[in-house]
Motif scaffolding. Structure first.
Motif, PDB file in Angstrom:
ATOM      1  N   SER A 162       0.783  -1.239  -0.049  1.00  0.00           N
ATOM      2  CA  SER A 162       0.061  -0.054   0.080  1.00  0.00           C
ATOM      3  C   SER A 162       0.938   1.217  -0.214  1.00  0.00           C
ATOM      4  O   SER A 162       2.059   1.334   0.355  1.00  0.00           O
ATOM      5  CB  SER A 162      -0.954  -0.130   1.262  1.00  0.00           C
ATOM      6  N   ASP A 163       0.360   2.322  -0.489  1.00  0.00           N
ATOM      7  CA  ASP A 163       1.249   3.583  -0.579  1.00  0.00           C
ATOM      8  C   ASP A 163       0.968   4.533   0.580  1.00  0.00           C
ATOM      9  O   ASP A 163      -0.203   4.959   0.788  1.00  0.00           O
ATOM     10  CB  ASP A 163       0.467   4.226  -1.937  1.00  0.00           C
ATOM     11  N   GLN A 164       1.994   4.940   1.292  1.00  0.00           N
ATOM     12  CA  GLN A 164       1.911   5.715   2.283  1.00  0.00           C
ATOM     13  C   GLN A 164       1.913   7.344   1.894  1.00  0.00           C
ATOM     14  O   GLN A 164       1.620   8.212   2.855  1.00  0.00           O
ATOM     15  CB  GLN A 164       2.834   5.641   3.366  1.00  0.00           C
ATOM     16  N   SER A 165       2.194   7.505   0.578  1.00  0.00           N
ATOM     17  CA  SER A 165       2.743   8.748   0.237  1.00  0.00           C
ATOM     18  C   SER A 165       1.562   9.640   0.050  1.00  0.00           C
ATOM     19  O   SER A 165       1.799  10.928   0.097  1.00  0.00           O
ATOM     20  CB  SER A 165       3.525   8.810  -0.889  1.00  0.00           C
ATOM     21  N   ASN A 166       0.529   9.352  -0.534  1.00  0.00           N
ATOM     22  CA  ASN A 166      -0.357  10.409  -0.846  1.00  0.00           C
ATOM     23  C   ASN A 166      -1.735  10.249  -0.025  1.00  0.00           C
ATOM     24  O   ASN A 166      -2.950  10.938  -0.509  1.00  0.00           O
ATOM     25  CB  ASN A 166      -0.754  10.221  -2.555  1.00  0.00           C
ATOM     26  N   GLY A 167      -1.787   9.292   0.757  1.00  0.00           N
ATOM     27  CA  GLY A 167      -2.986   9.381   1.841  1.00  0.00           C
ATOM     28  C   GLY A 167      -4.381   8.792   1.091  1.00  0.00           C
ATOM     29  O   GLY A 167      -5.354   8.804   1.756  1.00  0.00           O
ATOM     30  N   THR A 168      -4.151   8.123  -0.138  1.00  0.00           N
ATOM     31  CA  THR A 168      -5.490   7.549  -0.494  1.00  0.00           C
ATOM     32  C   THR A 168      -5.702   6.192  -0.187  1.00  0.00           C
ATOM     33  O   THR A 168      -6.878   5.535  -0.275  1.00  0.00           O
ATOM     34  CB  THR A 168      -5.223   7.565  -2.309  1.00  0.00           C
ATOM     35  N   THR A 169      -4.681   5.428   0.324  1.00  0.00           N
ATOM     36  CA  THR A 169      -4.989   4.249   0.668  1.00  0.00           C
ATOM     37  C   THR A 169      -5.238   4.249   2.524  1.00  0.00           C
ATOM     38  O   THR A 169      -4.576   4.660   3.056  1.00  0.00           O
ATOM     39  CB  THR A 169      -3.527   3.447   0.616  1.00  0.00           C
ATOM     40  N   PRO A 170      -6.486   3.793   2.584  1.00  0.00           N
ATOM     41  CA  PRO A 170      -6.926   3.941   4.144  1.00  0.00           C
ATOM     42  C   PRO A 170      -5.906   2.965   4.800  1.00  0.00           C
ATOM     43  O   PRO A 170      -5.963   1.671   4.518  1.00  0.00           O
ATOM     44  CB  PRO A 170      -8.305   3.432   4.144  1.00  0.00           C
TER      45      PRO A 170
END
Ligand SMILES: *[C@@H]1O[C@H](CO)[C@@H](O)[C@H](O)[C@H]1NC(C)=O
Ligand SMILES: *[C@@H]1O[C@H](CO)[C@@H](O)[C@H](O)[C@H]1NC(C)=O
Ligand SMILES: *[C@@H]1O[C@H](CO)[C@@H](O)[C@H](O)[C@H]1NC(C)=O
Ligand SMILES: *[C@@H]1O[C@H](CO)[C@@H](O)[C@H](O)[C@H]1NC(C)=O
Ligand SMILES: *[C@@H]1O[C@H](CO)[C@@H](O)[C@H](O)[C@H]1NC(C)=O
Ligand SMILES: *[C@@H]1O[C@H](CO)[C@@H](O)[C@H](O)[C@H]1NC(C)=O
Ligand SMILES: *[C@@H]1O[C@H](CO)[C@@H](O)[C@H](O)[C@H]1NC(C)=O
Ligand SMILES: *[C@@H]1O[C@H](CO)[C@@H](O)[C@H](O)[C@H]1NC(C)=O
Length: 401
Positions: A162-170
């Motif tokens: 999951s992607d921590q960088s853009n806040g879209t992945t809860p």
């Protein structure tokens, strides 16, 4: 990911769970509040204090059995000018007859709520998760999650991929579970919306942890850095420790686990600097079975080496003048905040004490919100609003950058 997960061990003889245990009764308890405004920022005269041991006890007072006073104590103009700003105001939100607000303080965007762990009472009355609803005037309810036995600290958890960088992945909530006489201590992840839970880690190469205390996820590598201390043993719900007090780094993609620091009396809270070059670790050794003020109440700083895997240059960052530093968070300016014996203390990155958010009783942790900070003092919940400081993880967790 290979994790040891024996459901029998987590059955918890003394607790029965459904997926999510039905929430305990919602508490709508509000109190009359004390409003502190800008004019109430109290300047501390350090030279007067230097020769007057009673200076601080004459400056601010509270009734420790029913604390209602919150004060903003400025030890350095940076506190007023840069940390709080000219618009800060503080008030009490909750004052209960039990200790709902002890540790953690992790925001979940799907539920728009902050998750706080309560203080331990007994094996028959295990630690609750207190849910503070930001969409409903900070109202609270208590709940418990499957596989979470006696939770203490925690953080947001972005599983591998999951992607921590853009806040879209809860993210999921990650609880540090101290375990009990039956259950392993370790890290447990929970989706608070569905109640789905998963044990992420519960041993070190087959050895038991003592009482995993607090955790952070490295924003770039995704590794989980966490502390293990002896508080379950001191509070009589864990067997005698069989491993030293250490800081660990766990790679959740590969299962690799390593000790990155030792030599603590009781390592407790931990936090990265916003530039990810420094790791701060609190040592709460002054409190074990009882209090012993000759032991550490100290924040140590380490350099995080360029490999983002190992530490160097251990040094004393701060020793606190009241209680011990427990939960710790940085703001985006690199200031270091910790819950201590009389409230929150705030230091500049060079270790200068800038000020305190004083409540007169111990605060073990707190949570940054955009423009605000929630302060936990066990039976009380407080808020300071209109602050300039921005918590290190606000952008990622709230998507407010
Ligand atoms: C302190 O608070 C307790 C609990 O509310 C109360 O019984 C006591 O009278 C208070 N003490 C003072 C000095 O106000
Ligand atoms: C205020 O704090 C800064 C560090 O942020 C330090 O350089 C300065 O000397 C402090 N000022 C006083 C008066 O202590
Ligand atoms: C000050 O706080 C008030 C009330 O919280 C808010 O409406 C206002 O926008 C704030 N002003 C500044 C400059 O932040
Ligand atoms: C929110 O709670 C505060 C007490 O913390 C209370 O004074 C206020 O009336 C409440 N507001 C609403 C809209 O319920
Ligand atoms: C859990 O919450 C309930 C109220 O919701 C409270 O009565 C109980 O004492 C709490 N237990 C702990 C350990 O916080
Ligand atoms: C944010 O991350 C998600 C999940 O990795 C990805 O699907 C999405 O495209 C990203 N959005 C932006 C604006 O980068
Ligand atoms: C490790 O913890 C488990 C679960 O609590 C327990 O059954 C086991 O006996 C412990 N092992 C040791 C060596 O203490
Ligand atoms: C307090 O801790 C120190 C250092 O560990 C120890 O030498 C001393 O005996 C302790 N004092 C008491 C009263 O337990």
């Amino acid at each position: 990911m290979e994790v040891y997960n024996d459901p029998n061990i987590h059955a918890g003889a003394h607790i029965s769970y459904n997926d999510i245990v039905p929430a305990l009764p919602v508490i709508w308890k509000f109190v009359t509040t004390t409003l502190v405004t800008m004019s109430s920022i109290i300047p501390v005269d350090l030279l007067s204090a230097a020769t007057n041991p009673s200076y601080f006890s004459n400056l601010v007072t509270t009734n420790a059995s029913n604390p209602t006073n919150i004060a903003l104590l400025s030890y350095n103009d940076t506190f007023r000018n840069n940390v709080l700003g000219s618009n800060a105001s503080a008030r009490q939100l909750q004052n209960l007859d039990w200790q709902a607000f002890h540790e953690m303080g992790t925001y979940n965007r799907k539920t728009n709520s902050v998750y706080v762990t309560s203080n331990y009472v007994s094996l028959d009355n295990p630690i609750n998760i207190t849910v503070i609803d930001l969409g409903n005037n900070y109202s609270i309810k208590s709940t418990r999650f499957k596989d979470v036995n006696e939770a203490n600290g925690g953080t947001n958890w972005y599983p591998p991929g999951s992607d921590q960088s853009n806040g879209t992945t809860p993210p999921r909530l990650l609880f540090c579970d101290e375990g009990d006489f039956d259950a392993y201590s370790g890290l447990v992840s929970v989706d608070p919306e569905t109640g789905d839970s998963e044990v992420v880690l519960n041993n070190f190469g087959g050895r038991n942890f003592s009482s995993v205390n607090d955790a952070r996820q490295h924003p770039v590598t995704g590794d989980l850095w966490f502390t293990d201390a002896d508080y379950g043993y001191f509070q009589n719900f864990r067997p005698a420790p069989t491993i030293p007090k250490q800081v660990y780094r766990f790679n959740p993609s590969t299962g690799e686990i390593a000790v990155v620091a030792d030599g603590f009396s009781q390592c407790n809270g931990l936090e990265f600097s916003p530039d990810l070059k420094t790791l701060y670790v609190t040592d709460t050794g002054a409190q074990e079975f009882g209090q012993n003020l000759t032991r550490p109440a100290t924040i140590y700083a380490f350099d995080i080496l360029p490999d983002a895997r190992t530490l160097g240059n251990r040094r004393t960052f701060a020793y606190v003048d009241n209680g011990f530093p427990d939960g710790i968070h940085a703001d985006t300016d690199g200031n270091v905040w910790a819950g201590c014996g009389d409230g929150l203390h705030v230091w500049s990155p060079d270790g200068t004490l800038l000020g305190k958010i004083w409540v007169g009783v111990a605060s073990n942790n707190f949570a940054f919100l955009p423009g605000k900070v929630l302060v936990f003092s066990n039976a009380q919940l407080w808020i300071v609003e209109g602050i300039k400081a921005v918590g290190r993880e606000i952008c990622r967790d709230f998507g407010v950058c």
